[in-house]
Design a protein around this motif. Structure first.
Motif, mmCIF file in Angstrom:
data_model
loop_
_atom_site.group_PDB
_atom_site.id
_atom_site.type_symbol
_atom_site.label_atom_id
_atom_site.label_comp_id
_atom_site.label_asym_id
_atom_site.label_seq_id
_atom_site.Cartn_x
_atom_site.Cartn_y
_atom_site.Cartn_z
ATOM 1 N N LEU A 1 0.745 -1.099 0.093
ATOM 2 C CA LEU A 1 -0.059 -0.055 0.242
ATOM 3 C C LEU A 1 1.057 1.370 0.046
ATOM 4 O O LEU A 1 0.494 2.368 -0.620
ATOM 5 N N ASN A 2 1.849 1.239 0.865
ATOM 6 C CA ASN A 2 2.934 2.343 0.841
ATOM 7 C C ASN A 2 3.533 2.538 -0.673
ATOM 8 O O ASN A 2 3.477 3.845 -1.381
ATOM 9 N N LEU A 3 3.777 1.550 -1.483
ATOM 10 C CA LEU A 3 4.320 1.833 -2.677
ATOM 11 C C LEU A 3 3.117 2.215 -3.754
ATOM 12 O O LEU A 3 3.579 3.041 -4.409
ATOM 13 N N VAL A 4 2.181 1.945 -3.388
ATOM 14 C CA VAL A 4 0.853 2.439 -4.348
ATOM 15 C C VAL A 4 0.800 3.844 -4.013
ATOM 16 O O VAL A 4 0.593 4.618 -5.170
ATOM 17 N N VAL A 5 0.760 4.175 -2.665
ATOM 18 C CA VAL A 5 0.635 5.679 -2.445
ATOM 19 C C VAL A 5 1.833 6.534 -3.007
ATOM 20 O O VAL A 5 1.725 7.697 -3.472
ATOM 21 N N ILE A 6 3.045 5.903 -3.015
ATOM 22 C CA ILE A 6 4.312 6.717 -3.473
ATOM 23 C C ILE A 6 4.197 6.754 -5.052
ATOM 24 O O ILE A 6 4.340 7.782 -5.531
ATOM 25 N N ILE A 7 3.577 5.635 -5.576
ATOM 26 C CA ILE A 7 3.235 5.829 -7.097
ATOM 27 C C ILE A 7 2.378 6.849 -7.550
ATOM 28 O O ILE A 7 2.489 7.606 -8.583
ATOM 29 N N PHE A 8 1.240 6.787 -6.964
ATOM 30 C CA PHE A 8 0.247 7.872 -7.168
ATOM 31 C C PHE A 8 0.561 9.420 -6.878
ATOM 32 O O PHE A 8 0.553 10.021 -7.707
ATOM 33 N N VAL A 9 1.285 9.459 -5.710
ATOM 34 C CA VAL A 9 1.886 10.792 -5.511
ATOM 35 C C VAL A 9 2.870 11.311 -6.582
ATOM 36 O O VAL A 9 2.874 12.345 -7.037
ATOM 37 N N TYR A 10 3.592 10.296 -6.972
ATOM 38 C CA TYR A 10 4.706 10.728 -8.064
ATOM 39 C C TYR A 10 3.989 11.007 -9.244
ATOM 40 O O TYR A 10 4.445 12.034 -10.057
ATOM 41 N N ILE A 11 3.009 10.438 -9.660
ATOM 42 C CA ILE A 11 2.377 10.495 -10.900
ATOM 43 C C ILE A 11 1.628 11.975 -10.848
ATOM 44 O O ILE A 11 1.563 12.761 -11.871
ATOM 45 N N TYR A 12 0.948 12.038 -9.645
ATOM 46 C CA TYR A 12 0.217 13.272 -9.475
ATOM 47 C C TYR A 12 1.275 14.590 -9.705
ATOM 48 O O TYR A 12 0.756 15.675 -10.124
ATOM 49 N N THR A 13 2.261 14.392 -8.813
ATOM 50 C CA THR A 13 3.136 15.628 -8.907
ATOM 51 C C THR A 13 3.755 15.846 -10.306
ATOM 52 O O THR A 13 4.232 16.893 -10.679
ATOM 53 N N THR A 14 3.997 14.799 -11.267
ATOM 54 C CA THR A 14 4.581 15.113 -12.525
ATOM 55 C C THR A 14 3.516 15.457 -13.421
ATOM 56 O O THR A 14 3.980 15.772 -14.674
ATOM 57 N N LEU A 15 2.342 15.422 -13.336
ATOM 58 C CA LEU A 15 1.309 15.946 -14.279
ATOM 59 C C LEU A 15 1.032 17.408 -14.213
ATOM 60 O O LEU A 15 1.304 18.083 -13.487
#
Length: 85
Positions: free
Chosen positions: A71-85
């Motif tokens: 779950l932590n990895l999923v959150v990190i991936i979503f935050v990374y995607i959200y911040t790069t858009l």
């Protein structure tokens, strides 16, 4: 930092790993037990039940740890995607 002849020398990662390996070898040598194994094979039903319960608890905690990591990895991936858009 290591001090050699009045100069400070920063430890590299390989030096740190080497020191850890030396410590591990030293501790392993001190913790060696006698050649005789002292094992109590006559466990009562109560002790077996307690060990089974502890084993089940450990497996549940291990599973929760794995789920939490995923779950932590999923959150990190979503935050990374959200911040790069």
């Amino acid at each position: 930092m290591s001090v050699c002849l009045g100069k400070t020398i920063p430890l590299s990662m390989s030096d740190a790993m080497f020191l850890l390996m030396l410590c591990k070898i030293g501790v392993r040598g001190k913790l060696q037990t006698s050649p005789r194994k002292m094992v109590n094979t006559a466990l009562s039903d109560e002790e077996k039940g307690i060990q089974d319960k502890e084993s089940k608890e450990e497996s549940i905690l291990a599973m929760l740890g794995i789920i939490g990591t995923i779950l932590n990895l999923v959150v990190i991936i979503f935050v990374y995607i959200y911040t790069t858009l």
